[in-house]
Enzyme design. Structure first.
Site, mmCIF file in Angstrom:
data_model
loop_
_atom_site.group_PDB
_atom_site.id
_atom_site.type_symbol
_atom_site.label_atom_id
_atom_site.label_comp_id
_atom_site.label_asym_id
_atom_site.label_seq_id
_atom_site.Cartn_x
_atom_site.Cartn_y
_atom_site.Cartn_z
ATOM 1 N N HIS A 101 0.851 -1.191 0.000
ATOM 2 C CA HIS A 101 0.000 0.000 0.000
ATOM 3 C C HIS A 101 0.889 1.244 0.000
ATOM 4 O O HIS A 101 0.677 2.165 -0.748
ATOM 5 C CB HIS A 101 -0.933 -0.022 1.215
ATOM 6 N N GLU B 40 0.909 8.282 -3.740
ATOM 7 C CA GLU B 40 1.771 7.905 -2.612
ATOM 8 C C GLU B 40 3.056 8.727 -2.603
ATOM 9 O O GLU B 40 3.571 9.088 -1.536
ATOM 10 C CB GLU B 40 2.090 6.401 -2.656
ATOM 11 N N HIS C 294 3.443 10.862 0.685
ATOM 12 C CA HIS C 294 4.398 10.287 1.635
ATOM 13 C C HIS C 294 5.844 10.337 1.146
ATOM 14 O O HIS C 294 6.761 10.555 1.926
ATOM 15 C CB HIS C 294 4.012 8.839 1.939
#
Ligand SMILES: *[C@@H]1O[C@H](CO)[C@@H](O)[C@H](O)[C@H]1NC(C)=O
Ligand SMILES: *[C@@H]1O[C@H](CO)[C@@H](O)[C@H](O)[C@H]1NC(C)=O
Ligand SMILES: *[C@@H]1O[C@H](CO)[C@@H](O)[C@H](O)[C@H]1NC(C)=O
Length: 241
Positions: free
Chosen positions: A56, A103, A107
């Site tokens: 993920h 992502e 992040h």
């Protein structure tokens, strides 16, 4: 002599306060998050024929969206794409790079504050490397935790991970309804120190770190239905339907 030592003291004070300031916003933990495609697709109404844990994300414990001008560019990870498609698939849009872009912005740009992760290639290749090193799929299988119509106790699943890796994971489930009596295994997080050695994940999010990471942060509907599994409730680990 005296002047020199005064200067040295001042200099070292200046250096250490600069160090403190630059370290203040630095993350101290990385969370490698795996999800179980069947469970994810139960929530998101997708169809997946994947029966292994996929990536993920790789999330630092501090910061989101740290540099909006650092655009995702899949050409920079061209050599990783075959592995990305297999290990980090976008379950909602299998042929799109949108999940990786998301992502990276959310992040990766924060993880990139560390020299070891300061490029897209370093970030994505490290995530893949950690994923393969952990090899969670084989570990679960080896200790007989396999997708099944029979239920597991929570401690059977947690125990295998704790015993094998020697650290506490964070395990998340979907709770179909309050009184269902069973929860569905959905997400497994394994944590790392900045030097990529294994680290305990907190069992419970506190209000403090809720602001920084975890499923509370990942609220784009990807995985937003997950919460920490109930230790006293049986766990369903769904096979492909
Ligand atoms: C899953 O489905 C995709 C697209 O339908 C197909 O290309 C792939 O081979 C399938 N994988 C497995 C393991 O069945
Ligand atoms: C943000 O990313 C851009 C593009 O890579 C880079 O030039 C800039 O230095 C970064 N800014 C910060 C604060 O890291
Ligand atoms: C994307 O990366 C490639 C390879 O590093 C580079 O040649 C290209 O200019 C980049 N594209 C953009 C839009 O930055």
């Amino acid at each position: 002599m005296r002047l020199c030592s005064v200067l040295l003291v001042c200099l070292s004070a200046a250096v250490s306060s600069a160090f403190v300031i630059s370290q203040q916003h630095m993350w101290t933990k990385l969370i490698l998050t795996h999800h179980w495609p069947s469970t994810f697709c139960t929530m998101e109404k997708c169809h997946s024929n994947i029966s292994y844990w996929t990536l993920h994300g790789l999330w630092p414990d501090k910061g989101v969206d740290c540099n909006s001008s650092w655009h995702f560019n899949s050409s920079e990870i061209e050599d990783l794409l075959p592995d990305m498609k297999k290990s980090w698939p976008d379950l909602l849009h299998p042929s799109s790079t949108g999940f990786w872009k998301y992502e990276w912005h959310k992040h990766g740009t924060c993880a990139a504050k560390a020299d070891s992760l300061d490029s897209q290639h370093k970030y994505f290749s490290k995530a893949l490397e950690l994923y393969h090193k952990l090899d969670l799929n084989s570990v679960l299988e080896k200790f007989h935790i396999t997708p099944s119509e029979k239920y597991y106790t929570f401690s059977q699943i947690e125990g295998v991970i704790e015993n094998f890796y020697g650290i506490k994971p964070k395990i998340q489930c979907v709770h179909p309804s309050k009184n269902a009596g069973v929860q569905i295994l959905g997400q497994i997080e394994i944590c790392f120190n900045p030097d990529f050695t294994l680290l305990d994940c907190e069992k419970q999010l506190t209000n403090d770190n809720k602001a920084g990471w975890g499923n509370a942060m990942d609220v784009d509907n990807r995985g937003s239905g997950f919460s920490v599994c109930d230790h006293d409730m049986e766990v369903y680990y769904p096979p492909l339907s």
